[in-house]
Design a protein around this motif. Structure first.
Motif, PDB file in Angstrom:
ATOM      1  N   ASP A 296      49.085  50.041  38.288  1.00  0.00           N
ATOM      2  CA  ASP A 296      48.954  48.250  38.350  1.00  0.00           C
ATOM      3  C   ASP A 296      48.626  47.673  35.952  1.00  0.00           C
ATOM      4  O   ASP A 296      47.398  48.462  35.935  1.00  0.00           O
ATOM      5  CB  ASP A 296      47.891  48.178  38.841  1.00  0.00           C
ATOM      6  CG  ASP A 296      47.253  46.795  39.373  1.00  0.00           C
ATOM      7  OD1 ASP A 296      47.504  45.858  37.778  1.00  0.00           O
ATOM      8  OD2 ASP A 296      46.748  46.330  39.964  1.00  0.00           O
ATOM      9  N   ASP A 298      47.441  45.632  35.292  1.00  0.00           N
ATOM     10  CA  ASP A 298      45.810  44.973  35.559  1.00  0.00           C
ATOM     11  C   ASP A 298      44.758  45.492  35.465  1.00  0.00           C
ATOM     12  O   ASP A 298      43.850  44.829  35.419  1.00  0.00           O
ATOM     13  CB  ASP A 298      45.729  43.934  36.466  1.00  0.00           C
ATOM     14  CG  ASP A 298      47.263  42.643  36.469  1.00  0.00           C
ATOM     15  OD1 ASP A 298      47.442  42.008  35.230  1.00  0.00           O
ATOM     16  OD2 ASP A 298      47.577  41.908  37.886  1.00  0.00           O
ATOM     17  N   ARG A 299      44.512  47.132  36.176  1.00  0.00           N
ATOM     18  CA  ARG A 299      44.150  47.409  35.591  1.00  0.00           C
ATOM     19  C   ARG A 299      43.493  48.252  34.613  1.00  0.00           C
ATOM     20  O   ARG A 299      44.409  49.598  33.942  1.00  0.00           O
ATOM     21  CB  ARG A 299      44.450  48.948  37.119  1.00  0.00           C
ATOM     22  CG  ARG A 299      44.093  48.549  38.354  1.00  0.00           C
ATOM     23  CD  ARG A 299      43.148  47.887  39.340  1.00  0.00           C
ATOM     24  NE  ARG A 299      42.709  47.171  40.041  1.00  0.00           N
ATOM     25  CZ  ARG A 299      42.356  46.595  40.711  1.00  0.00           C
ATOM     26  NH1 ARG A 299      40.802  46.566  40.253  1.00  0.00           N
ATOM     27  NH2 ARG A 299      42.157  45.873  41.770  1.00  0.00           N
ATOM     28  N   LYS A 300      42.705  48.104  33.546  1.00  0.00           N
ATOM     29  CA  LYS A 300      42.621  49.134  32.039  1.00  0.00           C
ATOM     30  C   LYS A 300      41.034  48.730  31.676  1.00  0.00           C
ATOM     31  O   LYS A 300      39.924  48.661  33.479  1.00  0.00           O
ATOM     32  CB  LYS A 300      42.704  47.291  30.939  1.00  0.00           C
ATOM     33  CG  LYS A 300      44.391  47.010  31.631  1.00  0.00           C
ATOM     34  CD  LYS A 300      44.941  46.522  29.896  1.00  0.00           C
ATOM     35  CE  LYS A 300      46.659  46.213  29.294  1.00  0.00           C
ATOM     36  NZ  LYS A 300      45.776  45.427  28.560  1.00  0.00           N
ATOM     37  N   GLN A 305      45.274  50.865  29.957  1.00  0.00           N
ATOM     38  CA  GLN A 305      45.343  50.927  31.609  1.00  0.00           C
ATOM     39  C   GLN A 305      45.111  52.299  31.410  1.00  0.00           C
ATOM     40  O   GLN A 305      45.022  53.643  31.212  1.00  0.00           O
ATOM     41  CB  GLN A 305      47.305  50.678  30.891  1.00  0.00           C
ATOM     42  CG  GLN A 305      47.981  49.716  32.712  1.00  0.00           C
ATOM     43  CD  GLN A 305      49.322  49.976  32.702  1.00  0.00           C
ATOM     44  OE1 GLN A 305      50.162  49.475  31.556  1.00  0.00           O
ATOM     45  NE2 GLN A 305      49.565  50.682  34.249  1.00  0.00           N
TER      46      GLN A 305
END
Length: 441
Positions: A296, A298-300, A305
């Motif tokens: 994903d 947006d998952r950082k 990431q």
């Protein structure tokens, strides 16, 4: 899908099974998995947890029947009532069914009904098959298996103490059972019960019998429903049940008095391998969820990431290795059952029973960790999957029992190694002496 069948077994899989596997995969992904959330929502909407079941399951059953996906667990090797597949072929299919909480029931291959159907199909009289097996095969009713007891160590089934006494043309049952899985379902109409009928019989394995008890028989009381790590498993459920002077006709006895252990070993063997098959499906689903999560964008974390962290890649790699290794263990057990029977595959089944739930738990746990707090919430199936997978290390015999029996049998079968090792020691000592060295071996 057929391209995903391990190459070592591809030649053992029929064209019919390959086609069925393709249909099952599509059915699970496009119908069952989306309906997992629907079933939970319907249960909440109905406002009570017991005495009802989510109607979406009936819709799925109708779709499954139209697709020819029905009773596929009954192997062609040992039964006439199934879909004509081998245990090996069903193993591959069950791994797909394990990816959804509804899929197994949707195709009438859910526990404990599968094991109970096998008992009646293998050991039941014509009358018992007509009264109970056919409605179960048709999916019109469900069942429960009553063996475990609260006040004894049920991991040693010789301790089962529910009394079963013959009085004329009836048996009278008194005692209690718990972890009676399936007893909470309003469609559960028959209990397969193990009880002590011959306390004075010679030999510990001749004292118990199995009998079919209608769930509405007077004297039966469902005391409470048990939870699994907080999950109530409604509508299926796990019940504590008491029997007080419960009268059942002698015709309800399965196979004969004192043959309970013979029956349950025949029942639990396939049941254990079915659990392992579905467990691998759950592990695969957890790995899929983990891969989706870490990719994903947006998952950082800390400027990267999630898929750029080395530990995450290690989790994925280890999960794949463990799942694939376990798959061969399960398929090997399925092949052995096809070639002999559950008794002949006892060692292979035990290895799968112990190994696979542990692997599935490890994979699911990594997926939970990758999801963070979301992994333990109701927004993802991972927490529920973990809780139910943990029970498999206890259900159908705890790990320790299987390991003890396996170790004992392995030691017994390989006593020749002791003598062989002594011979090797003597040869080595002789060679040392031959070359001028002091033999210290």
């Amino acid at each position: 899908m057929s391209s995903e069948i391990p190459s070592l077994v591809i030649d053992r899989i029929s064209d019919k099974a390959k086609k069925t596997l393709d249909i099952v995969q599509k059915f699970v992904e496009e119908e069952c998995q989306p309906c997992d959330a629907v079933a939970r929502a319907q249960m909440e909407q109905m406002g009570k947890r017991w005495g009802v079941y989510p109607p979406v399951i009936d819709d799925l059953k109708e779709k499954a029947k139209k697709l020819g996906l029905w009773n596929i667990f009954l192997s062609k090797t040992h039964y006439d009532q199934g879909a004509g597949l081998s245990n090996l072929e069903y193993g591959l299919i069950a791994m797909q069914l394990g990816k959804s909480g509804l899929a197994s029931e949707a195709v009438n291959c859910a526990a404990p009904d599968t094991g109970n159907m096998e008992v009646i199909a293998k050991y039941g009289t014509d009358e018992q098959k007509k009264e109970w097996l056919q409605p179960l095969l048709d999916g019109h009713i469900r069942s429960a298996f009553l063996m475990t007891e609260r006040r004894v160590a049920s991991s040693d089934a010789k301790n089962i103490s529910m009394k079963m006494e013959r009085q004329g043309n009836e048996y009278v049952l008194n005692g209690s059972k718990w972890w009676s899985s399936g007893a909470g379902d309003p469609r559960c109409k028959i209990y397969v019960v193990m009880a002590k009928s011959n306390p004075e019989a010679a030999g510990d394995y001749k004292k118990h019998s199995v009998i079919l008890v209608p769930a509405n028989t007077p004297g039966i009381k469902v005391e409470r429903m048990l939870s699994v790590y907080g999950y109530d498993d409604a509508p299926h459920g796990h019940a504590e049940i008491t029997f007080t002077n419960v009268r059942v006709p002698v015709s309800a006895l399965v196979l004969g008095e004192g043959r309970g252990f013979e029956i349950i070993q025949g029942r639990l063997g396939p049941g254990r391998i079915h659990h392992a098959m579905r467990a691998l499906g759950s592990a695969e689903r957890a790995l899929e969820l983990m891969i989706a999560r870490v990719n994903d964008p947006d998952r950082k974390t800390f400027g990267k990431q999630l898929n750029q962290h080395g530990v995450i890649m290690e989790w994925i790699a280890r999960s794949r290795m463990e799942i694939d290794s376990s798959r061969f263990v399960v398929l090997n057990a399925a092949i052995k059952i096809d070639e002999t029977d559950a008794k002949g595959a006892q060692r292979e089944i035990a290895i799968a029973k112990v190994m696979v739930p542990q692997v599935a738990l490890a994979v699911i746990d990594r997926a939970v960790q990758a999801h963070g707090a979301a992994g333990v919430s109701q927004d993802f199936p991972l927490a529920s999957m973990w809780a139910h997978m943990r029970t498999l290390r206890i259900a159908d015999g705890p790990d320790e029992v299987h390991l003890q029996q396996m170790g004992r049998n392995e030691n017994k079968l390989n006593q020749h190694i002791v003598a062989k090792n002594e011979q090797q020691r003597k040869r080595a000592a002789a060679k040392m002496k031959e070359y001028g060295f002091k033999a210290s071996l």
